[in-house]
Design a protein around this motif. Structure first.
Motif, PDB file in Angstrom:
ATOM      1  N   THR A 139     -11.354  -1.701   5.255  1.00 24.99           N
ATOM      2  CA  THR A 139     -10.303  -1.390   4.281  1.00 24.99           C
ATOM      3  C   THR A 139      -9.522  -2.636   3.903  1.00 24.99           C
ATOM      4  O   THR A 139      -9.275  -2.917   2.735  1.00 24.99           O
ATOM      5  CB  THR A 139      -9.317  -0.358   4.866  1.00 24.99           C
ATOM      6  N   GLY A 140      -9.143  -3.389   4.955  1.00 23.46           N
ATOM      7  CA  GLY A 140      -8.380  -4.607   4.706  1.00 23.46           C
ATOM      8  C   GLY A 140      -9.163  -5.588   3.849  1.00 23.46           C
ATOM      9  O   GLY A 140      -8.632  -6.157   2.898  1.00 23.46           O
ATOM     10  N   THR A 141     -10.430  -5.772   4.162  1.00 24.92           N
ATOM     11  CA  THR A 141     -11.239  -6.731   3.422  1.00 24.92           C
ATOM     12  C   THR A 141     -11.425  -6.290   1.978  1.00 24.92           C
ATOM     13  O   THR A 141     -11.350  -7.099   1.056  1.00 24.92           O
ATOM     14  CB  THR A 141     -12.616  -6.884   4.094  1.00 24.92           C
ATOM     15  N   LEU A 142     -11.641  -4.981   1.809  1.00 22.08           N
ATOM     16  CA  LEU A 142     -11.828  -4.465   0.446  1.00 22.08           C
ATOM     17  C   LEU A 142     -10.626  -4.779  -0.430  1.00 22.08           C
ATOM     18  O   LEU A 142     -10.760  -5.052  -1.611  1.00 22.08           O
ATOM     19  CB  LEU A 142     -12.026  -2.947   0.483  1.00 22.08           C
ATOM     20  N   HIS A 143      -9.463  -4.728   0.162  1.00 20.86           N
ATOM     21  CA  HIS A 143      -8.251  -4.965  -0.628  1.00 20.86           C
ATOM     22  C   HIS A 143      -7.753  -6.387  -0.487  1.00 20.86           C
ATOM     23  O   HIS A 143      -6.609  -6.698  -0.800  1.00 20.86           O
ATOM     24  CB  HIS A 143      -7.154  -3.981  -0.231  1.00 20.86           C
TER      25      HIS A 143
ATOM     26  N   LEU B  94      -4.315   2.910   6.054  1.00 18.57           N
ATOM     27  CA  LEU B  94      -5.281   3.421   5.078  1.00 18.57           C
ATOM     28  C   LEU B  94      -4.577   3.908   3.829  1.00 18.57           C
ATOM     29  O   LEU B  94      -4.992   3.613   2.710  1.00 18.57           O
ATOM     30  CB  LEU B  94      -6.065   4.578   5.695  1.00 18.57           C
ATOM     31  N   VAL B  95      -3.518   4.658   4.071  1.00 16.19           N
ATOM     32  CA  VAL B  95      -2.793   5.221   2.935  1.00 16.19           C
ATOM     33  C   VAL B  95      -2.206   4.113   2.071  1.00 16.19           C
ATOM     34  O   VAL B  95      -2.298   4.128   0.849  1.00 16.19           O
ATOM     35  CB  VAL B  95      -1.695   6.179   3.431  1.00 16.19           C
ATOM     36  N   GLN B  96      -1.631   3.118   2.747  1.00 14.22           N
ATOM     37  CA  GLN B  96      -1.027   2.030   1.970  1.00 14.22           C
ATOM     38  C   GLN B  96      -2.048   1.304   1.128  1.00 14.22           C
ATOM     39  O   GLN B  96      -1.775   0.880   0.013  1.00 14.22           O
ATOM     40  CB  GLN B  96      -0.374   1.027   2.917  1.00 14.22           C
ATOM     41  N   GLU B  97      -3.236   1.146   1.701  1.00 13.20           N
ATOM     42  CA  GLU B  97      -4.230   0.375   0.967  1.00 13.20           C
ATOM     43  C   GLU B  97      -4.908   1.194  -0.120  1.00 13.20           C
ATOM     44  O   GLU B  97      -5.431   0.655  -1.077  1.00 13.20           O
ATOM     45  CB  GLU B  97      -5.283  -0.174   1.931  1.00 13.20           C
TER      46      GLU B  97
ATOM     47  N   CYS C 101     -12.797 -11.040  11.136  1.00 14.53           N
ATOM     48  CA  CYS C 101     -11.689 -11.340  10.232  1.00 14.53           C
ATOM     49  C   CYS C 101     -11.970 -12.550   9.355  1.00 14.53           C
ATOM     50  O   CYS C 101     -11.294 -12.768   8.348  1.00 14.53           O
ATOM     51  CB  CYS C 101     -10.418 -11.602  11.028  1.00 14.53           C
ATOM     52  N   VAL C 102     -12.945 -13.334   9.769  1.00  7.77           N
ATOM     53  CA  VAL C 102     -13.268 -14.507   8.972  1.00  7.77           C
ATOM     54  C   VAL C 102     -13.856 -14.095   7.629  1.00  7.77           C
ATOM     55  O   VAL C 102     -13.688 -14.780   6.621  1.00  7.77           O
ATOM     56  CB  VAL C 102     -14.246 -15.412   9.745  1.00  7.77           C
TER      57      VAL C 102
END
Lengths: 357, 255, 117
Positions: free
Chosen positions: A111-115, B83-86, A139-140
């Motif tokens: 999720t983090g990477t997608l955004h 998740l919700v925030q993103e 994380c890289v």
């Protein structure tokens, strides 16, 4: 034969885990906890249990999140102790337990990477049980393609990802679908692995995992009502194990409302009770469905606790480790719930937790 | 009297008097209208005040319910906040603004404008989806209360501002404009009176002078007649003198 | 003034994680070109960050209502008390760990003052 050699490798750890289990909060301890007026009282009450002074160094005011975090930390410490003393195949078995958390963590990173967020700050949010040494390496990755490659190389989850997803899927699919697809693959794999361990582990674990699979199937079905998840996609998320499999799963894949789910579940004796009192709710419209479904969730939790308790009735098997983790998790949820009720002054709901012993 | 208090710098003429009187009349009408407006606004304001107070307290309860439903989600699903925030992309919960007119003041009111969105439909798919759904609804309800409160509060802020402005105007008219106009009128009137008196005195003087002259002329005439030994005819010259007076008046006095 | 609030249709939030999660679930989240309409505040967030977000949200032309957790408003109380614009209207909302305290609300303070007169 099993019992004969079991204690050579695992007797010590089983004793430890049964000792841990004795520390799980009892009904009367819960009763005391629910009487608390403030979180300070709560802390005092907890210090009289096996949790001891785990909150002693926390500054006031205490937040429910802190309580949950600290309690989880205790569980993690216990688990790590077990894990570091385990030998094959128990070590493998314990690893399997962590995979479930790992999936959540990897999904979080995806999720983090997608955004295009800085995924390093996400490491704090990961479940400590699902942390693996090579996680910072993930994380890289700066884009999904790279992340997919590193997941394949760096994590034990590789087979699940390779089996059901491609790099482009990570981009296109809803994150929840990814999570559930991977989880399905994991459940099936775990189930197969338990089969190789032989009786009685197989018996105990397969019963628990079958229930877990059925629970997911039913939940996914109910939760996908009214969403844009197509029935074919829905069917792909159902684990191919469990007591509802295969004909129940097929029927659920086509289900349109909660009544059809009920009919399917009534084919399995133990699941029939879940839908008690729901027969009249279908007629009353959608509002009752939601209320009923939350109740269903509660019943699932109850059954899970019940099955996990059963695992302790049998000796010389690995199920106790899994069950202990699950029971403890439920306990942490209970504690958080009670703390939440105290903090938010919602005393009427404070009894809605699920007592274990 | 006319020297006290502020007054407008104006020539004391009848024209100016009429104008000033008209302006005073206008100011009085304006004052009473504004005062009415202020009263109407204040009534409305008081009502809103009470509602704001109520709504704020209601919000406290509603938000508590909402955060409790969040606790239920955490219980069933675990931590979903990241998740919700993103996953948030487009707002499905917006507000529309409408206008309401209270005594010429435009008060905006917010209205909930919700479009069904599917952003989080699959959240908690495997577990706890129903709780997520419930929390979603509870929070939506809570936000509706918040939006309602926001309308009230905006009305409160705007009304507060308008009432202040109106109050300033009412007070300005009552304590500055009207006294000044009144003073001006008093001043003009007193000036005019003064002029009247001066004029009257002047006329008296002129009349006195003419009388003396006439008397002297009469004496002269009598003396002349006595010299000629005739009896004077009293009445005619008297009439002439009166005529003289009238004609002189015509020359000097403008009205 | 009539034109100034026509385009305002978003809600913005400055709040703790739980409040934000709930509000976003209800669907108020709006992200465009790296501009978010919410700010998550935790114990590590700098006061200056909150101030900056507050300024940004109050200056944006598409926000109708700005919600802020009361305990966070408390951190930037002078700024909040000074704020008197009608748009966006500022609402102080309670959070999970901090029940609502009417006596701290800047609007309610004014209300009480007016009632007291």
């Amino acid at each position: 034969m099993e019992a004969l050699f079991f204690n050579v490798d695992t007797g010590f750890l089983e004793a430890i885990v049964r000792g841990y289990k004795a520390g799980i909060l009892t009904q009367s301890q819960y009763a005391n906890l629910t009487q608390c007026e403030t979180l300070e009282d709560f802390r005092t009450q907890l210090s009289a249990t096996d949790y001891g002074n785990f909150l002693a160094n926390e500054p006031t005011p205490l937040s429910t999140v802190t309580i949950a975090d600290k309690a989880t930390q205790i569980l993690v410490d216990q688990f790590n102790y077990l894990r570091s003393n385990a030998v094959e195949p128990l070590s493998k078995f314990l690893d399997y337990i962590t995979y479930a958390y790992m999936i959540d963590n990897v999904v979080l990173l995806i999720t983090g990477t997608l955004h295009e967020r800085d995924t390093h700050e996400l490491l704090d949010r990961c479940h400590p049980l699902g942390v693996f040494d090579t996680m910072p390496a993930l994380c890289v990755a700066t884009n999904v393609e790279e992340l997919y490659q590193s997941v394949l190389v760096e994590t034990p989850l590789a087979p699940y990802f390779r089996g059901c997803l491609s790099a482009s899927d990570l981009d296109d699919l809803n994150i929840e679908i990814i999570r559930n697809t991977v989880y399905k693959a994991y459940l099936e794999d775990f189930y197969q692995f338990c089969a190789t361990l032989g009786s009685p582990t197989t018996d105990v674990m397969q019963r628990i995992l079958a229930f877990e699979a059925d629970r997911r199937t039913v939940n996914i079905t109910i939760n996908s009502f009214g969403t844009d998840l197509t029935k074919e996609d829905r069917a792909k998320l159902f684990p191919a194990i469990g007591r509802l499999f295969p004909e129940g799963n097929n029927a659920l894949a086509k289900a349109d409302d909660i009544d059809q789910v009920r009919i399917v579940c009534e084919n399995v004796g133990e699941y029939r009770a879940f839908f008690d009192g729901s027969s009249n709710s279908g007629a009353n419209g959608h509002g009752d469905d939601a209320g009923f479904a939350t109740q269903l969730e509660d019943r699932f939790f109850h059954t899970e606790v019940h099955l996990n308790k059963l695992a302790f009735l049998q000796q010389f098997q690995y199920g106790v480790f899994y069950s202990y983790m699950k029971l403890k998790e439920q306990e942490i949820r209970n504690l958080t719930w009670i703390a939440e009720c105290i903090a938010q002054d919602a005393k009427d709901r404070i009894q809605d937790f699920i007592p274990i012993f | 009297m006319s020297g006290t208090g502020a007054r407008e710098n104006i020539f004391a003429t009848r024209m100016a008097l009429t104008n000033t009187k008209l302006r005073l009349k206008g100011a009085q009408t304006g004052h009473s209208l504004l005062a009415k407006k202020r009263d109407a606004l204040t009534t409305r304001f008081r009502a809103i005040l009470r509602k704001v107070d109520e709504a704020k307290r209601k919000m406290g309860r509603v938000m508590q319910l909402a955060s409790f439903s969040m606790a239920e989600v955490t219980y069933a699903t675990g931590d979903i906040s990241y998740l919700v925030q993103e996953q948030a992309k487009q707002a499905t919960f917006r507000v529309k603004t409408k206008q309401e007119n209270v005594s010429g003041v435009v008060l905006p009111t917010f209205e909930v404008d919700r479009v069904p969105g599917s952003d989080f439909n699959l959240t908690g798919l495997g577990r706890g989806g129903q709780q997520v759904l419930k929390a979603k609804e509870v929070y939506a309800k809570a936000i509706e209360t918040l939006v309602e409160l926001a309308s009230l509060q905006t009305a409160f802020t705007i009304l507060d501002e308008v009432i202040r402005a109106t109050n300033r105007r009412v007070n300005a008219i009552e304590h500055v404009v009207m006294p000044r106009l009144e003073n001006t009128i008093k001043y003009i009137i007193s000036e005019l009176d003064e002029m009247d008196r001066e004029e009257f005195f002047r006329l008296k003087k002129v009349q006195g002078k003419k009388k003396r002259d006439n008397a002297a002329a009469e004496a002269q005439r009598l003396a002349d007649a006595a010299e000629r030994g005739e009896e004077p005819q009293e009445d005619e010259p008297e009439a002439e003198a009166t005529e003289d007076l009238l004609s002189s008046k015509d020359n000097d006095v403008i009205f | 003034m009539t034109t100034s609030f026509k385009n305002r249709n978003l809600l913005a939030v400055i709040g703790d994680e739980d409040s934000i999660t709930g509000l976003l679930l209800a669907g108020i989240g709006h992200i465009n070109e790296h501009q978010k309409n919410f700010l998550v505040v935790d114990s590590k967030t700098q006061v200056s960050t909150i101030e900056a977000a507050f300024q940004e949200f109050t200056e944006r032309k598409d926000i109708a209502i700005l919600l802020i957790n009361q305990h966070i408003a408390e951190k930037i109380r002078p700024t909040v008390d000074k704020y008197s614009q009608a748009f966006p209207s500022l609402l102080e909302i309670p959070s999970k760990d901090h029940p609502y305290d009417p006596s701290k609300d800047s609007i309610l303070k004014r209300v009480q003052k007016l009632f007291g007169e």
